[in-house]
Design an enzyme around this catalytic site. Structure first.
Site, PDB file in Angstrom:
ATOM      1  N   MET A 194       0.020   1.127   5.347  1.00 42.44           N
ATOM      2  CA  MET A 194      -0.830   1.416   6.339  1.00 42.44           C
ATOM      3  C   MET A 194      -1.881   0.385   6.715  1.00 42.44           C
ATOM      4  O   MET A 194      -2.595  -0.234   5.604  1.00 42.44           O
ATOM      5  CB  MET A 194      -1.344   2.692   6.316  1.00 42.44           C
ATOM      6  CG  MET A 194      -2.194   3.084   7.607  1.00 42.44           C
ATOM      7  SD  MET A 194      -1.362   3.365   9.181  1.00 42.44           S
ATOM      8  CE  MET A 194      -0.622   4.950   8.648  1.00 42.44           C
ATOM      9  N   ASP A 211      -4.232  -5.147   6.180  1.00 43.08           N
ATOM     10  CA  ASP A 211      -4.954  -5.761   4.788  1.00 43.08           C
ATOM     11  C   ASP A 211      -3.864  -6.792   4.555  1.00 43.08           C
ATOM     12  O   ASP A 211      -2.627  -6.503   4.219  1.00 43.08           O
ATOM     13  CB  ASP A 211      -5.201  -4.855   3.833  1.00 43.08           C
ATOM     14  CG  ASP A 211      -5.898  -5.600   2.530  1.00 43.08           C
ATOM     15  OD1 ASP A 211      -6.574  -6.638   2.614  1.00 43.08           O
ATOM     16  OD2 ASP A 211      -5.670  -5.014   1.291  1.00 43.08           O
ATOM     17  N   HIS A 250      -2.832  -0.994  -3.359  1.00 41.29           N
ATOM     18  CA  HIS A 250      -3.778  -0.192  -3.123  1.00 41.29           C
ATOM     19  C   HIS A 250      -3.719   1.025  -3.997  1.00 41.29           C
ATOM     20  O   HIS A 250      -2.816   1.834  -3.657  1.00 41.29           O
ATOM     21  CB  HIS A 250      -3.898   0.232  -1.497  1.00 41.29           C
ATOM     22  CG  HIS A 250      -4.345  -0.723  -0.670  1.00 41.29           C
ATOM     23  ND1 HIS A 250      -4.150  -0.855   0.509  1.00 41.29           N
ATOM     24  CD2 HIS A 250      -4.875  -2.085  -0.967  1.00 41.29           C
ATOM     25  CE1 HIS A 250      -4.204  -1.890   1.222  1.00 41.29           C
ATOM     26  NE2 HIS A 250      -4.808  -2.601   0.266  1.00 41.29           N
ATOM     27  N   SER A 263       1.009  -1.316  -0.171  1.00 40.63           N
ATOM     28  CA  SER A 263      -0.066   0.086  -0.005  1.00 40.63           C
ATOM     29  C   SER A 263       1.097   1.231   0.093  1.00 40.63           C
ATOM     30  O   SER A 263       1.614   1.592  -0.910  1.00 40.63           O
ATOM     31  CB  SER A 263      -0.923  -0.069   1.115  1.00 40.63           C
ATOM     32  OG  SER A 263      -1.950   0.983   1.056  1.00 40.63           O
ATOM     33  N   THR A 264       0.647   1.995   1.311  1.00 38.36           N
ATOM     34  CA  THR A 264       1.607   3.337   1.201  1.00 38.36           C
ATOM     35  C   THR A 264       3.168   3.049   0.953  1.00 38.36           C
ATOM     36  O   THR A 264       3.528   2.225   1.815  1.00 38.36           O
ATOM     37  CB  THR A 264       1.407   4.096   2.300  1.00 38.36           C
ATOM     38  OG1 THR A 264       0.013   4.122   2.376  1.00 38.36           O
ATOM     39  CG2 THR A 264       1.963   5.337   2.349  1.00 38.36           C
TER      40      THR A 264
END
Length: 369
Positions: A302, A305, A209, A182-183
């Site tokens: 973050m 998930d 993401h 993600s991030t």
């Protein structure tokens, strides 16, 4: 309570005002100053030492990408990009994330529009994440050399992956790599994917993401810098060894099996933990396939998930579960959640993940470690 200082950079007076007002309404932040171009942004970032910067891309005198390079070289600071929805804007955003921007917020469809208020909550969330990230002067991303003497099994001869027809026939799929991030993920993926060998004897499925359109630019960028073939996944794609499939933004990507083998299935099911695509959705779809030798990876991001899905896959016989270690994560969230569930077999810094995957998948496929 001490407030985080924000530097707002945009060439539009109207946009600077709108963004500044949105930030000022949140008690966690204060606007330290604004800048109308990249040159001002670089100077003010150095002088004011803000906690976070919002940075537009298209600006006169020095654009956002050049300013970002200078800021990251001189005074690494968390940066949230403001990106347009155009194809060019998406490509530039991916470039910014590779340079070192923490994340981005899409501008509304109107070039100057009060619709920007629609992204207020998202912008504030991204800023809150950004101020918690670990920043360092980014080093050039260099492919990790493959582990010596690790070869694919003779059943999967080396190919020219850039010439593959994705839905055509290919070697039998007996093993699979699945990656969630993600991030900070685009830069992490560049490091890992660009270091994988073209003849990797497994398909690689990736959930990053990211909203629609941007995943296509991400796949195109990764394909241009990697030996292995990289595509944005399409519904019905047959999984092939030596191909990386990026889940398209706005769609869950899962794997199904039929008489012809394994294929991608894209769904519009409800978001999981606020995400679509969701890492857990991909990982959970792999649970029935005990006949596959599964290698699972969670990198910077973050939240949590993918952690539960990784745990379930380990319990279902996955051979490898890798979590990126805290020393290289931009945000040590998703990998930490997996570590806390005691389902990680290897906790590795980013620069070691590709080599470990190459070693393990090659060994699993009959290579000599």
């Amino acid at each position: 309570m001490t407030k985080y200082k924000v530097l707002v950079v945009d060439d539009s007076v109207f946009m600077r005002k709108i963004i500044s007002d949105m930030i000022a309404e949140d008690g966690r932040f204060e606007v330290a100053d604004t800048a109308k171009n990249g040159l001002e942004a670089v100077e003010k970032a150095k002088r004011l030492r803000p906690d976070v910067i919002t940075l537009d891309i298209e600006m006169p005198e020095m654009n956002g990408l050049e300013a970002l390079k200078r800021i990251m070289a001189d005074n690494p600071t968390p940066v949230v990009m403001l990106s347009s929805l155009t194809e060019e804007g998406a490509a530039e955003t991916i470039a910014a994330l590779e340079i070192g921007a923490v994340d981005f917020v899409r501008k509304p469809s109107g070039s100057i529009s009060l619709d920007l208020f629609k992204v207020k909550s998202l912008l504030l969330d991204k800023l809150a994440i950004a101020v918690m990230t670990r920043m360092a002067r980014p080093q050039p991303v260099r492919p990790t050399p493959p582990v010596a003497n690790v070869r694919p099994t003779p059943s999967f001869p080396a190919a020219k992956p850039k010439e593959l027809t994705i839905n055509g026939s290919g070697g039998r799929v007996e093993r699979l790599v699945a990656i969630g991030t993600s991030t900070g993920g685009p830069r992490a993926l560049q490091q890992v994917i660009s270091a994988l060998p073209a003849e990797l004897p497994a398909p690689v499925l990736v959930v990053q993401h990211m909203p629609p359109n941007f995943t296509k630019s991400l796949a195109t960028r990764l394909d241009s810098t990697s030996a292995i073939k990289v595509v944005e996944a399409a519904n019905g794609d047959r999984l092939r060894n030596g191909v990386v499939y990026i889940a398209p933004g706005g769609w869950h990507m899962i794997v199904k099996r039929d008489d012809m083998g394994y294929r991608v299935c894209l769904t519009k099911d409800e978001p999981r933990s606020g995400h679509r695509p969701s890492v857990d959705m991909l990982f959970e779809s792999l649970l029935p396939f005990r006949e596959l030798k599964r290698h699972i990876v969670l990198m910077t991001g973050m939240g949590s998930d993918g952690a539960r899905g990784m745990q379930a896959l380990k319990q279902a016989g996955a051979l490898t579960t890798i979590a990126e270690s805290s020393e290289t994560c931009v945000v040590y969230g998703m990998p930490r959640a997996a570590v806390e569930l005691s389902c990680v077999t290897h906790e590795l810094p980013l620069y070691r993940i590709a080599a470990k995957l190459t070693e393990l998948v090659g060994r699993d496929a009959g290579g000599k470690p």
